[in-house]
Design a protein around this motif. Structure first.
Motif, short mmCIF file in Angstrom:
data_model
loop_
_atom_site.label_atom_id
_atom_site.label_comp_id
_atom_site.label_asym_id
_atom_site.label_seq_id
_atom_site.Cartn_x
_atom_site.Cartn_y
_atom_site.Cartn_z
N ILE A 130 41.18 38.51 34.57
CA ILE A 130 40.87 38.07 35.93
C ILE A 130 41.13 36.57 36.09
CG2 ILE A 130 38.97 37.65 37.55
CD1 ILE A 130 37.79 40.32 36.72
N THR A 131 40.66 35.79 35.11
CA THR A 131 40.77 34.33 35.23
C THR A 131 42.22 33.88 35.16
OG1 THR A 131 38.59 34.12 34.17
CG2 THR A 131 39.94 32.13 34.33
N ALA A 134 43.98 34.78 38.36
CA ALA A 134 43.52 33.97 39.49
C ALA A 134 44.13 32.58 39.44
CB ALA A 134 41.99 33.88 39.48
N ALA A 310 27.68 37.38 37.97
CA ALA A 310 29.06 37.07 38.33
C ALA A 310 29.82 36.50 37.14
CB ALA A 310 29.08 36.08 39.50
N LEU A 315 33.84 36.36 36.85
CA LEU A 315 34.17 35.80 38.17
C LEU A 315 33.99 34.28 38.23
CD1 LEU A 315 32.53 38.56 40.41
CD2 LEU A 315 34.88 38.42 39.55
N ASP A 318 35.97 32.74 41.04
CA ASP A 318 35.86 33.45 42.31
C ASP A 318 35.15 32.56 43.34
OD1 ASP A 318 34.64 35.39 44.35
OD2 ASP A 318 35.85 36.74 43.13
N TYR A 320 33.11 33.40 45.45
CA TYR A 320 31.71 33.84 45.49
C TYR A 320 30.85 33.00 44.57
CZ TYR A 320 27.80 36.97 44.18
OH TYR A 320 26.57 37.50 43.88
N LYS A 321 31.35 32.73 43.36
CA LYS A 321 30.59 31.88 42.43
C LYS A 321 30.49 30.45 42.95
CE LYS A 321 30.77 29.62 38.00
NZ LYS A 321 31.22 28.35 38.59
#
Length: 337
Positions: A130-131, A134, A310, A315, A318, A320-321
């Motif tokens: 994911i990281t 991203a 998270a 995340l 993200d 969100y974080k």
């Protein structure tokens, strides 16, 4: 024809050493190795030479202890980060830093891919994948272990056939991940929750029978939510954390054993050794009780749990974080003392 390049997260162990040769053979790629010191006690001397000997075309070694402490551990302290109310996300917070360095090296080297050594059943594959995507969606992510069909005996045989050094010492039955914030130990008998944790698992903490008879008191100074001094002496972040770790561990503080819900849907018995995080998070929480309002504390308790979840789920980058960080940071202005 010029070969594509891949940047490999390299520990110097058997698995990632095999990956250097395997990526060269299976993907026909030039391999660049990358190693980070995030406070693990494991000896890093000789890793670069081993990488060159295996045919890496370049190697990057980073002393990342200070960056890890300030940029990753300190936010975790501010968030009182305990996944499921227990695990201080020690391995979880090192993964985004390693992924960030892999991407930075890949961009410097104009590489087409990055590779890591995660298996298909753990949380770390999610955190890395994911990281990395991203930070740079163009990079291909390769996870050799997810493609391998070896058992351990077959792996050693392949290594010998391909001139990969095989350790002659007896192999530990445990898989251990270690950094400044904690040790994670799994595998072997630990996979059986009905069996007590053997004493040979522990390294940083003393058995209660071997701890000092007299208590030891330490004074931790905080400034805006992060520790800055110990017994009225200021230290660099990574030095302070290690001193707390050694002192608390000597008194048997920091052993955790609990059932954990993994990102990939498994429930597993997890074993951690976290003397510094247990001590510093508890001290931080008590200081917050003195300076935050009742309603701040109520909301922050909820936000802290969301933050830990998270980060555990990979995340870190993200938005969100970032939103959670904004509230947490706003509460820390007076967490000094």
């Amino acid at each position: 024809m010029k070969k594509d390049k891949v940047v490999l997260a390299y520990s110097g162990g058997l698995d990632t050493s095999m990956m250097v040769k395997w990526l060269q053979a299976e993907y026909n790629m030039d391999v660049i190795t990358c190693n980070l010191d995030v406070g693990q006690e494991k000896e890093t001397k000789g890793i670069e030479k081993k990488a060159w000997d295996l045919g890496a075309i370049n190697h990057y070694g980073f002393d990342a202890k200070e960056e890890f402490a300030k940029g990753y551990i300190f936010p975790a302290i501010k968030a009182n980060a305990l996944y499921m109310g227990t695990y201080p996300v020690s391995s979880s917070i090192s993964r985004p830093l390693i992924a960030k360095k892999l991407v930075e090296v890949a961009e410097m080297e104009d590489a087409q891919a990055v590779a890591h050594g995660c298996t298909g059943k753990g949380n770390d594959q999610v955190r890395f994948d994911i990281t990395i995507k991203a930070l740079n969606p163009k990079l291909k992510v390769i996870a050799p272990v997810r493609e391998w069909k070896f058992d351990r005996a077959g792996q050693i045989e392949w290594a010998k056939e391909n001139d990969v050094p095989v350790p002659v010492t007896a192999e530990s039955p445990y898989s251990i991940d270690e950094n400044l914030w904690g040790r994670s130990i799994e595998g072997g008998i630990l996979e059986h929750p009905d069996t007590p944790v053997p004493n040979d698992v522990w390294d940083w903490t003393a058995d209660i029978i071997n701890t000092p008879d007299e208590p030891e008191f330490i004074k931790i100074g905080f400034y805006q939510g992060v520790p800055v001094s110990l017994d009225d002496v200021e230290y660099k972040p990574h030095e302070l954390i290690k001193k707390v770790r050694d002192t608390a561990g000597k008194h048997g503080v920091g052993r955790i054993e609990h059932m954990e819900d993994r990102v990939v849907g498994l429930k597993t018995r997890e074993t951690y050794e976290v003397p510094a995080s247990e001590t510093l998070i508890n001290a931080h929480m008590d200081l917050e009780k003195m300076v935050l309002t009742r309603h701040q504390k109520l909301l922050k308790y909820e936000i802290d749990h969301k933050w830990a979840t998270a980060v555990y789920q990979g995340l870190w980058v993200d938005p969100y974080k970032e939103d959670l960080d904004a509230y947490i940071n706003s509460t820390q202005k007076n967490v000094t003392g």
